[in-house]
Design a protein around this motif. Structure first.
Motif, PDB file in Angstrom:
ATOM      1  N   THR A   1       0.731  -1.159  -0.029  1.00 32.39           N
ATOM      2  CA  THR A   1       0.052   0.152  -0.016  1.00 32.39           C
ATOM      3  C   THR A   1       0.910   1.170   0.030  1.00 32.39           C
ATOM      4  O   THR A   1       1.757   1.316   0.825  1.00 32.39           O
ATOM      5  N   ASP A   2       0.627   2.351  -0.859  1.00 36.14           N
ATOM      6  CA  ASP A   2       1.266   3.627  -0.993  1.00 36.14           C
ATOM      7  C   ASP A   2       2.939   3.086  -1.163  1.00 36.14           C
ATOM      8  O   ASP A   2       3.799   3.886  -0.737  1.00 36.14           O
ATOM      9  N   GLU A   3       3.211   1.998  -1.885  1.00 40.16           N
ATOM     10  CA  GLU A   3       4.441   1.762  -2.066  1.00 40.16           C
ATOM     11  C   GLU A   3       5.336   1.381  -0.885  1.00 40.16           C
ATOM     12  O   GLU A   3       6.359   1.656  -0.772  1.00 40.16           O
ATOM     13  N   GLY A   4       4.765   1.223   0.362  1.00 41.72           N
ATOM     14  CA  GLY A   4       5.289   0.829   1.595  1.00 41.72           C
ATOM     15  C   GLY A   4       5.441   2.221   2.421  1.00 41.72           C
ATOM     16  O   GLY A   4       5.861   2.154   3.504  1.00 41.72           O
ATOM     17  N   VAL A   5       5.054   3.480   1.952  1.00 47.22           N
ATOM     18  CA  VAL A   5       5.275   4.736   2.631  1.00 47.22           C
ATOM     19  C   VAL A   5       3.835   4.680   3.753  1.00 47.22           C
ATOM     20  O   VAL A   5       2.975   4.735   3.364  1.00 47.22           O
ATOM     21  N   SER A   6       4.120   4.527   4.920  1.00 49.43           N
ATOM     22  CA  SER A   6       3.365   4.429   5.805  1.00 49.43           C
ATOM     23  C   SER A   6       2.836   5.852   6.695  1.00 49.43           C
ATOM     24  O   SER A   6       1.856   5.971   7.357  1.00 49.43           O
ATOM     25  N   ALA A   7       3.906   6.735   6.461  1.00 50.85           N
ATOM     26  CA  ALA A   7       3.742   7.927   7.163  1.00 50.85           C
ATOM     27  C   ALA A   7       4.302   9.064   6.642  1.00 50.85           C
ATOM     28  O   ALA A   7       5.675   8.499   5.956  1.00 50.85           O
ATOM     29  N   PHE A   8       4.489  10.317   6.822  1.00 48.77           N
ATOM     30  CA  PHE A   8       5.364  11.276   6.699  1.00 48.77           C
ATOM     31  C   PHE A   8       5.722  11.947   8.012  1.00 48.77           C
ATOM     32  O   PHE A   8       4.811  12.327   8.927  1.00 48.77           O
ATOM     33  N   ILE A   9       6.869  11.769   8.319  1.00 48.59           N
ATOM     34  CA  ILE A   9       7.423  12.041   9.811  1.00 48.59           C
ATOM     35  C   ILE A   9       8.493  13.162   9.809  1.00 48.59           C
ATOM     36  O   ILE A   9       8.874  13.653   8.921  1.00 48.59           O
ATOM     37  N   GLY A  10       8.436  13.807  11.010  1.00 49.01           N
ATOM     38  CA  GLY A  10       9.434  14.763  11.367  1.00 49.01           C
ATOM     39  C   GLY A  10      10.549  14.452  12.481  1.00 49.01           C
ATOM     40  O   GLY A  10      11.216  15.189  13.033  1.00 49.01           O
ATOM     41  N   ASN A  11      10.417  13.016  12.784  1.00 44.22           N
ATOM     42  CA  ASN A  11      11.209  12.484  13.685  1.00 44.22           C
ATOM     43  C   ASN A  11      12.861  12.534  13.302  1.00 44.22           C
ATOM     44  O   ASN A  11      13.104  12.561  12.046  1.00 44.22           O
ATOM     45  N   ASN A  12      13.706  12.468  14.086  1.00 42.21           N
ATOM     46  CA  ASN A  12      15.281  12.482  13.825  1.00 42.21           C
ATOM     47  C   ASN A  12      15.631  10.860  13.677  1.00 42.21           C
ATOM     48  O   ASN A  12      15.844  10.348  14.651  1.00 42.21           O
TER      49      ASN A  12
END
Length: 177
Positions: free
Chosen positions: A52-63
Motif C-alpha cells: 500500500t502506497d509503495e510501503g510509505v506508511s507516514a510522513f514524519i518529522g522524527n530525527n
C-alpha cells in the motif's frame, strides 16, 4: 532501440552473469524501529513493509537516518522498490545503496533484485533482512565481466517509450471511439 521498438538483436545477444549485491553495492543497511505512537508528523516519507502506497506508511518529522534517493528498498517479504526521493525506513526495510548508478540502471537493478527476492520464500515467519540482501545474487547483462549499465539504461528507456506509446494509443481510442 530501433524504430521505436527494442532491437531484437540487442536483446538476443545479451550475455548475463550473476552478481552478489554486497560485492556490487556494499553492505545493505537497515532502518530503525519507530512505533506508530512515537511518530511525529512531518515531511519525510517513512517506509515500512507493504505494498500500500509503495510501503510509505507516514510522513514524519522524527530525527531518523535519512536514506539517499536513487536507492532500492527490500521489505520483510522480499519486495524490492526503487526510491527516487530521500526517506526514512523502519527495521523491516533493507536499503541497497544503488545511489551511484544512473537512475534507469538503478530501476533495472531494482527489478532484478525483486525477481530474485520476492518469490514466496519470505513471510511473517521468515523475514527478509539486510543480511539476506548481502547474500542475494542477481542476474545482470554484462559487457566483458562487468555489469553493462549502459545497456540496462537503454532497455528501461525503450520500455518506458513503449508504455507511453501504448498509453497514447489507448487515450486516442477512448477519445475518438
Amino acid at each position: 532501440l530501433r524504430g521505436g521498438v527494442i532491437d531484437n538483436q540487442l536483446v538476443t545477444n545479451l550475455v548475463w552473469k550473476k552478481f552478489n549485491l554486497e560485492k556490487l553495492f556494499g553492505k545493505a543497511t537497515r532502518g530503525k524501529r519507530l512505533k506508530s505512537d512515537d511518530r511525529i508528523l512531518g515531511d519525510l516519507p517513512f517506509v515500512t513493509a507493504g505494498e500500500t502506497d509503495e510501503g510509505v506508511s507516514a510522513f514524519i518529522g522524527n530525527n531518523v537516518t535519512i536514506f539517499s534517493e536513487n536507492t532500492t528498498t527490500i521489505d520483510m517479504f522480499g519486495s524490492a522498490k526503487y526510491r527516487n526521493y530521500k526517506y526514512g525506513g523502519d527495521d523491516h526495510i533493507a536499503v541497497v545503496n544503488t545511489q551511484d548508478l544512473p537512475k534507469l540502471a538503478s530501476l533495472f537493478v531494482t527489478t532484478a533484485i525483486h525477481k530474485t527476492s520476492y518469490n514466496g520464500q519470505f513471510n511473517y515467519g521468515r523475514n527478509f533482512y539486510a543480511k539476506d540482501a548481502d547474500l542475494l545474487n542477481i542476474s545482470l547483462p554484462v559487457k566483458g565481466k562487468e555489469p553493462d549499465y549502459k545497456t540496462m539504461e537503454t532497455l528501461i528507456s525503450a520500455i518506458q517509450k513503449l508504455v507511453i506509446k501504448d498509453v497514447v494509443s489507448y487515450v486516442n481510442k477512448k477519445i475518438n471511439g
